[in-house]
Design a protein around this motif. Structure first.
Motif, PDB file in Angstrom:
ATOM      1  N   GLU A 279       0.836  -1.187   0.000  1.00  0.00           N
ATOM      2  CA  GLU A 279       0.000   0.000   0.000  1.00  0.00           C
ATOM      3  C   GLU A 279       0.874   1.242   0.000  1.00  0.00           C
ATOM      4  OE1 GLU A 279      -2.654  -0.274   3.254  1.00  0.00           O
ATOM      5  OE2 GLU A 279      -3.820  -1.917   2.399  1.00  0.00           O
ATOM      6  N   ALA A 280       0.711   2.079  -1.027  1.00  0.00           N
ATOM      7  CA  ALA A 280       1.592   3.239  -1.200  1.00  0.00           C
ATOM      8  C   ALA A 280       1.078   4.476  -0.480  1.00  0.00           C
ATOM      9  CB  ALA A 280       1.760   3.542  -2.691  1.00  0.00           C
ATOM     10  N   GLU A 281      -0.165   4.482  -0.041  1.00  0.00           N
ATOM     11  CA  GLU A 281      -0.735   5.660   0.600  1.00  0.00           C
ATOM     12  C   GLU A 281      -0.964   5.393   2.082  1.00  0.00           C
ATOM     13  OE1 GLU A 281      -4.283   6.637  -1.415  1.00  0.00           O
ATOM     14  OE2 GLU A 281      -3.307   7.119  -3.332  1.00  0.00           O
ATOM     15  N   MET A 282      -0.943   6.490   2.840  1.00  0.00           N
ATOM     16  CA  MET A 282      -1.237   6.378   4.260  1.00  0.00           C
ATOM     17  C   MET A 282      -2.721   6.117   4.469  1.00  0.00           C
ATOM     18  SD  MET A 282       1.000   9.082   6.469  1.00  0.00           S
ATOM     19  CE  MET A 282       2.709   8.727   6.878  1.00  0.00           C
ATOM     20  N   LYS A 283      -3.027   5.253   5.431  1.00  0.00           N
ATOM     21  CA  LYS A 283      -4.401   4.944   5.770  1.00  0.00           C
ATOM     22  C   LYS A 283      -4.542   4.886   7.278  1.00  0.00           C
ATOM     23  CE  LYS A 283      -5.512   2.347   1.570  1.00  0.00           C
ATOM     24  NZ  LYS A 283      -6.005   1.051   1.024  1.00  0.00           N
TER      25      LYS A 283
ATOM     26  N   GLU B 101      -2.955   7.149  11.176  1.00  0.00           N
ATOM     27  CA  GLU B 101      -2.648   7.303   9.756  1.00  0.00           C
ATOM     28  C   GLU B 101      -1.194   6.900   9.518  1.00  0.00           C
ATOM     29  OE1 GLU B 101      -3.522  11.209   8.424  1.00  0.00           O
ATOM     30  OE2 GLU B 101      -5.666  11.066   8.824  1.00  0.00           O
TER      31      GLU B 101
ATOM     32  N   TYR C   2       1.619   3.939   7.010  1.00  0.00           N
ATOM     33  CA  TYR C   2       1.806   2.890   6.011  1.00  0.00           C
ATOM     34  C   TYR C   2       1.739   1.562   6.752  1.00  0.00           C
ATOM     35  CZ  TYR C   2       3.572   6.794   3.196  1.00  0.00           C
ATOM     36  OH  TYR C   2       3.718   7.974   2.531  1.00  0.00           O
TER      37      TYR C   2
ATOM     38  N   LYS D 226       9.707   8.162   7.203  1.00  0.00           N
ATOM     39  CA  LYS D 226       8.420   8.024   6.535  1.00  0.00           C
ATOM     40  C   LYS D 226       7.250   8.475   7.407  1.00  0.00           C
ATOM     41  CE  LYS D 226       9.534   4.452   3.170  1.00  0.00           C
ATOM     42  NZ  LYS D 226       9.220   5.325   2.020  1.00  0.00           N
TER      43      LYS D 226
END
Length: 536
Positions: A362-366, A407, A409, A506
């Motif tokens: 997963e390349a986006e923060m969630k 939030e 990675y 990161k």
């Protein structure tokens, strides 16, 4: 009576004779020096090529070993393809090395080295066949067997001895070169002894010109001084460029190894996701049909009960009901269905945990649940936590706080948890070995995981073990790339370095290590709840 005067030689004639004599005396010296210089260059070029080939052979051999072991560990056929790709390159490097140093490959130890290499290749090929037959555990055991390690040691010792022999041959050539230089030096001394008187006469004649040339010499000295300053400045610039190039090369090497490590974790995530997907479908079939099966079974039991209430009786049916213990079956069927429901639900929970861990790409923060990531990592490491042989089970104590969604990675954080927990398990097992050697069985393996909220904007994650701890010297370098206290082949020294970059670079968080000898080690991770945190 007067004797006739002998004619005197002129200055130009003296200089000419002296120059011719100098040339005649120094021609052999020049020839010897040129020949020695050529031999020395040949030695340097020859050794340089051998060194490059030796490094290539060692590198390719390690790549083949790593590819075979990774194929056995992951079951990924790409590692076998990588093995096949580098195998001919290793053979080509060996052949080229034989051309450059044939004598080193004709010793009596060559057969041992070749035999060991053939056995290693055979074992690695055998491991590939085992993996293809879904026998990965057997392949891993084969590649970690005593025979494999013994042949690996024989091969490594043989290659080292061969390189030593090549070095000895080089030293012999250098010794011959030194003798040539010594002879050239002796001839030079003899030539000087002959030429000193002649050139003393020449210097006497040239003394008249020294005064006139003094001004030119001063100017030349000034020019030389300026040139030396320029050379020094350019040399300093070149040195700075070399340092920058070395730093860039080191950074590229670090990035390459970190990329390989990231690819390994990505492959692990894909493997876990695939397994979870394949298990999830049949489990859903089972879980979804259990309810209907339970309903149908109850209907059949009700039907039999109605027959009995209606007074239906047949001797064969009565005998069969006694034979199968019909009353026990009626009581046991609900229990069987309940246990099947519990088992199916447990499998669904495991699949959900595996899918949570596999979020490595997963390349986006969630916004995710940190506890789910920790639990999924513990599930992946469950086999290492269990006791086996004389080893005790490692107990996990969870002290989870009421954390908000963070939030982040998720896959990267799972990688950090994996690195820290794996190191804790290794440290506990090492301490356990020391206890077993000393006969002490009164010990307990424990990993404590504590989470809490700090100032509403940050979460704290603490992972602590009760192993032997680390020294201050090790603690000061624990996040340095390629630094490891594990034996060769057991660790790359990149796990905690990559973890530091994930947390600090990161996620803009913090990671600290607290440890004292004999008291275990604790890693404390501070993460912002939101992607744009305030100051800690």
């Amino acid at each position: 009576m007067h004797l006739p005067n002998k004619s005197k030689l002129g200055a130009s004639q003296v200089i000419a004779i002296t120059v011719v004599l100098t040339i005649l005396l120094f021609m052999p010296q020049i020839w010897l020096n040129w020949q020695a210089y050529g031999n020395f260059n040949n030695i340097i070029n020859h050794e340089f090529q051998l060194q490059i080939l030796s490094d290539k052979i060692t590198y390719f051999d390690e790549v083949l070993t790593m590819s075979a072991r990774m194929n056995a560990a992951t079951g990924n056929s790409d590692w076998e393809k990588r093995y096949r790709q580098f195998e001919p390159q290793l053979e080509a490097a060996i052949k080229e090395s034989i051309k450059l140093a044939p004598a080193a490959y004709q010793s009596k130890d060559t057969k041992k080295i070749d035999a060991a290499n053939q056995i290693l290749v055979a074992l690695e090929y055998q491991s590939f066949d085992l993996v293809k037959n879904n026998q990965r555990d057997a392949a891993q055991i084969l590649l970690s067997s005593q025979n494999y390690e013994l042949q690996k040691q024989i091969y490594a010792d043989g290659v080292a001895k061969r390189n030593h022999n090549i070095l000895l041959a080089l030293q012999d050539k250098l010794s011959e070169y030194r003798q040539r230089v010594l002879w050239a030096f002796l001839i030079s001394i003899i030539s000087l002894i002959i030429l000193i008187p002649a050139w003393f006469l020449v210097l006497t004649l040239l003394q008249k010109y020294l005064t006139a040339q003094k001004i030119s010499q001063i100017a030349l000295a000034e020019a030389n001084s300026t040139l030396e300053k320029q050379v020094a400045t350019r040399t300093e610039r070149l040195n700075q460029k070399n340092i920058q190039l070395q730093q860039t090369l080191q950074e590229l090497q670090n990035a390459q190894v970190q990329l390989i490590q990231s690819e390994k974790m990505s492959s692990l995530g894909q493997l876990v996701a695939g397994i979870a997907h394949e298990i999830n479908n049949p489990v859903n079939f089972i879980y979804g049909n259990l309810m209907h099966f339970k309903e149908y079974t109850q209907q059949l039991l009700n039907l039999i009960n109605l027959y009995q209430q209606a007074g239906f009786y047949h001797p064969r049916i009565a005998n069969f009901m006694d034979e199968i213990d019909f009353n026990f079956v009626i009581d046991d069927i609900p229990k069987l269905l309940a246990s099947m429901e519990i088992g199916a639900e447990r499998i669904r929970e495991i699949v959900l945990t595996l899918r949570n861990f596999s979020r490595l790409d997963e390349a986006e923060m969630k916004a995710v649940n940190i506890h789910e990531g920790i639990n999924s990592t513990l599930l992946i490491l469950q086999h290492n936590l269990k006791g086996s042989n004389n080893y005790q089970e490692i107990q996990i104590f969870k002290d989870y706080g009421n954390l908000p969604l963070v939030e982040c990675y998720a896959g990267k954080l799972n990688q950090v948890f994996m690195n820290i927990l794996s190191n804790a398990i290794d440290a506990l097992r090492q301490k356990e070995i020391e206890y077993l050697k000393s006969g002490n069985k009164n010990y307990k393996n424990l990993i404590t995981i504590h989470t809490k909220v700090k100032n509403k904007d940050y979460v704290i994650i603490s992972i602590k073990d009760n192993a032997s701890g680390i020294t201050e010297k090790v603690k000061s370098r624990i996040f340095d790339p390629f630094f490891t206290t594990k034996p060769v082949g057991k660790g790359t020294g990149l796990g905690l370095s990559i973890s530091y970059q994930i947390i600090v670079d990161k996620h803009k968080g913090m990671i600290q290590v607290n440890s004292n000898l004999g008291e275990g080690t604790e890693f404390v991770i501070t993460l912002p709840v939101k992607a744009n945190p305030l100051k800690i």
